[in-house]
Design a protein around this motif. Sequence first.
Motif, PDB file in Angstrom:
ATOM      1  N   LEU A  32     -22.775  19.023  -0.530  1.00  0.00           N
ATOM      2  CA  LEU A  32     -23.125  18.993   0.877  1.00  0.00           C
ATOM      3  C   LEU A  32     -24.263  19.959   1.187  1.00  0.00           C
ATOM      4  O   LEU A  32     -24.479  20.943   0.471  1.00  0.00           O
ATOM      5  CB  LEU A  32     -21.906  19.359   1.731  1.00  0.00           C
ATOM      6  N   PHE A  33     -24.947  19.690   2.263  1.00  0.00           N
ATOM      7  CA  PHE A  33     -26.041  20.564   2.704  1.00  0.00           C
ATOM      8  C   PHE A  33     -25.548  22.003   2.859  1.00  0.00           C
ATOM      9  O   PHE A  33     -26.257  22.946   2.532  1.00  0.00           O
ATOM     10  CB  PHE A  33     -26.626  20.047   4.022  1.00  0.00           C
ATOM     11  N   SER A  34     -24.317  22.164   3.353  1.00  0.00           N
ATOM     12  CA  SER A  34     -23.782  23.511   3.585  1.00  0.00           C
ATOM     13  C   SER A  34     -23.219  24.160   2.318  1.00  0.00           C
ATOM     14  O   SER A  34     -22.901  25.347   2.325  1.00  0.00           O
ATOM     15  CB  SER A  34     -22.707  23.464   4.665  1.00  0.00           C
ATOM     16  N   ASN A  35     -23.081  23.403   1.224  1.00  0.00           N
ATOM     17  CA  ASN A  35     -22.607  23.984  -0.040  1.00  0.00           C
ATOM     18  C   ASN A  35     -23.690  24.857  -0.659  1.00  0.00           C
ATOM     19  O   ASN A  35     -24.865  24.503  -0.636  1.00  0.00           O
ATOM     20  CB  ASN A  35     -22.249  22.904  -1.063  1.00  0.00           C
ATOM     21  N   ARG A  36     -23.262  25.964  -1.233  1.00  0.00           N
ATOM     22  CA  ARG A  36     -24.180  26.791  -2.011  1.00  0.00           C
ATOM     23  C   ARG A  36     -24.460  26.070  -3.332  1.00  0.00           C
ATOM     24  O   ARG A  36     -23.824  25.074  -3.654  1.00  0.00           O
ATOM     25  CB  ARG A  36     -23.557  28.156  -2.263  1.00  0.00           C
ATOM     26  N   SER A  37     -25.388  26.595  -4.104  1.00  0.00           N
ATOM     27  CA  SER A  37     -25.778  25.903  -5.339  1.00  0.00           C
ATOM     28  C   SER A  37     -24.602  25.719  -6.292  1.00  0.00           C
ATOM     29  O   SER A  37     -24.525  24.715  -6.990  1.00  0.00           O
ATOM     30  CB  SER A  37     -26.919  26.634  -6.032  1.00  0.00           C
ATOM     31  N   GLY A  38     -23.659  26.659  -6.338  1.00  0.00           N
ATOM     32  CA  GLY A  38     -22.523  26.572  -7.243  1.00  0.00           C
ATOM     33  C   GLY A  38     -21.280  25.982  -6.617  1.00  0.00           C
ATOM     34  O   GLY A  38     -20.182  26.151  -7.139  1.00  0.00           O
ATOM     35  N   GLU A  39     -21.432  25.310  -5.494  1.00  0.00           N
ATOM     36  CA  GLU A  39     -20.288  24.704  -4.820  1.00  0.00           C
ATOM     37  C   GLU A  39     -20.416  23.186  -4.803  1.00  0.00           C
ATOM     38  O   GLU A  39     -21.510  22.652  -4.648  1.00  0.00           O
ATOM     39  CB  GLU A  39     -20.169  25.205  -3.374  1.00  0.00           C
ATOM     40  N   ARG A  40     -19.291  22.518  -4.941  1.00  0.00           N
ATOM     41  CA  ARG A  40     -19.218  21.068  -4.814  1.00  0.00           C
ATOM     42  C   ARG A  40     -18.006  20.751  -3.947  1.00  0.00           C
ATOM     43  O   ARG A  40     -16.970  21.416  -4.046  1.00  0.00           O
ATOM     44  CB  ARG A  40     -19.063  20.375  -6.168  1.00  0.00           C
ATOM     45  N   THR A  41     -18.123  19.739  -3.109  1.00  0.00           N
ATOM     46  CA  THR A  41     -17.009  19.314  -2.271  1.00  0.00           C
ATOM     47  C   THR A  41     -16.434  18.033  -2.855  1.00  0.00           C
ATOM     48  O   THR A  41     -17.178  17.090  -3.134  1.00  0.00           O
ATOM     49  CB  THR A  41     -17.466  19.102  -0.820  1.00  0.00           C
ATOM     50  N   VAL A  42     -15.140  18.029  -3.051  1.00  0.00           N
ATOM     51  CA  VAL A  42     -14.436  16.870  -3.606  1.00  0.00           C
ATOM     52  C   VAL A  42     -13.551  16.317  -2.493  1.00  0.00           C
ATOM     53  O   VAL A  42     -12.768  17.052  -1.885  1.00  0.00           O
ATOM     54  CB  VAL A  42     -13.587  17.266  -4.834  1.00  0.00           C
ATOM     55  N   ILE A  43     -13.691  15.030  -2.231  1.00  0.00           N
ATOM     56  CA  ILE A  43     -12.872  14.374  -1.219  1.00  0.00           C
ATOM     57  C   ILE A  43     -12.098  13.229  -1.868  1.00  0.00           C
ATOM     58  O   ILE A  43     -12.514  12.705  -2.911  1.00  0.00           O
ATOM     59  CB  ILE A  43     -13.700  13.852  -0.035  1.00  0.00           C
ATOM     60  N   GLY A  44     -10.999  12.867  -1.255  1.00  0.00           N
ATOM     61  CA  GLY A  44     -10.200  11.758  -1.750  1.00  0.00           C
ATOM     62  C   GLY A  44      -8.916  11.648  -0.966  1.00  0.00           C
ATOM     63  O   GLY A  44      -8.723  12.333   0.054  1.00  0.00           O
ATOM     64  N   PHE A  45      -8.023  10.793  -1.452  1.00  0.00           N
ATOM     65  CA  PHE A  45      -6.741  10.535  -0.807  1.00  0.00           C
ATOM     66  C   PHE A  45      -5.640  10.613  -1.846  1.00  0.00           C
ATOM     67  O   PHE A  45      -5.765  10.021  -2.917  1.00  0.00           O
ATOM     68  CB  PHE A  45      -6.737   9.143  -0.162  1.00  0.00           C
ATOM     69  N   LEU A  46      -4.571  11.329  -1.513  1.00  0.00           N
ATOM     70  CA  LEU A  46      -3.421  11.398  -2.405  1.00  0.00           C
ATOM     71  C   LEU A  46      -2.678  10.069  -2.389  1.00  0.00           C
ATOM     72  O   LEU A  46      -2.610   9.401  -1.358  1.00  0.00           O
ATOM     73  CB  LEU A  46      -2.486  12.519  -1.979  1.00  0.00           C
TER      74      LEU A  46
END
Length: 165
Positions: free
Chosen positions: A149-163
């Motif tokens: 995401l734009f707001s993530n730092r270089s070492g960050e990743r956002t993981v989305i999903g559904f249980l």
Amino acid sequence: LDCGAAPGGWTKFLMEEMNCQTVYSIDPGELAPIVQNMEGVQHYKMTVEEAIPQLAAAVAGNTDDANTSAAAKRNTIDLWASDMCLHNISEQIDWLLKAKDARILSAGAMFMLTLKCNIGHSASAYDNQVANEVARLKGIATGIETLHLFSNRSGERTVIGFLVD
């Protein structure tokens, strides 16, 4: 539910943009006053480790905790957002799974996890770490996407999903 909530960016977004009636903000830190004072925000000023048993009791209806709304006493949580600062990248998924095991998350609950990579210095090193963690969700989640995401730092990743149940 917003883990690692302070100062309240995700909580505010969930209340205003996603029209959530209640957001459980978990963080030992302070929420910004504008967020803390929003109707429907329940701040659990504690760690996620301390909050999960309280939320489990609340959704089972077994609590007199003043922090717990009537809605929490009869419902499970539909969305788990977490950008906690943790020492180990694996802990983000560990806490999601502990919440699932504690039965505080509804069947099909959505999750948004910010994985903070602290090993290596390249995008490929970060992506490999995230891929290893996402592999742990195989069979228990669907619709999984990894985003930078734009707001993530270089070492960050956002993981989305559904249980899945």
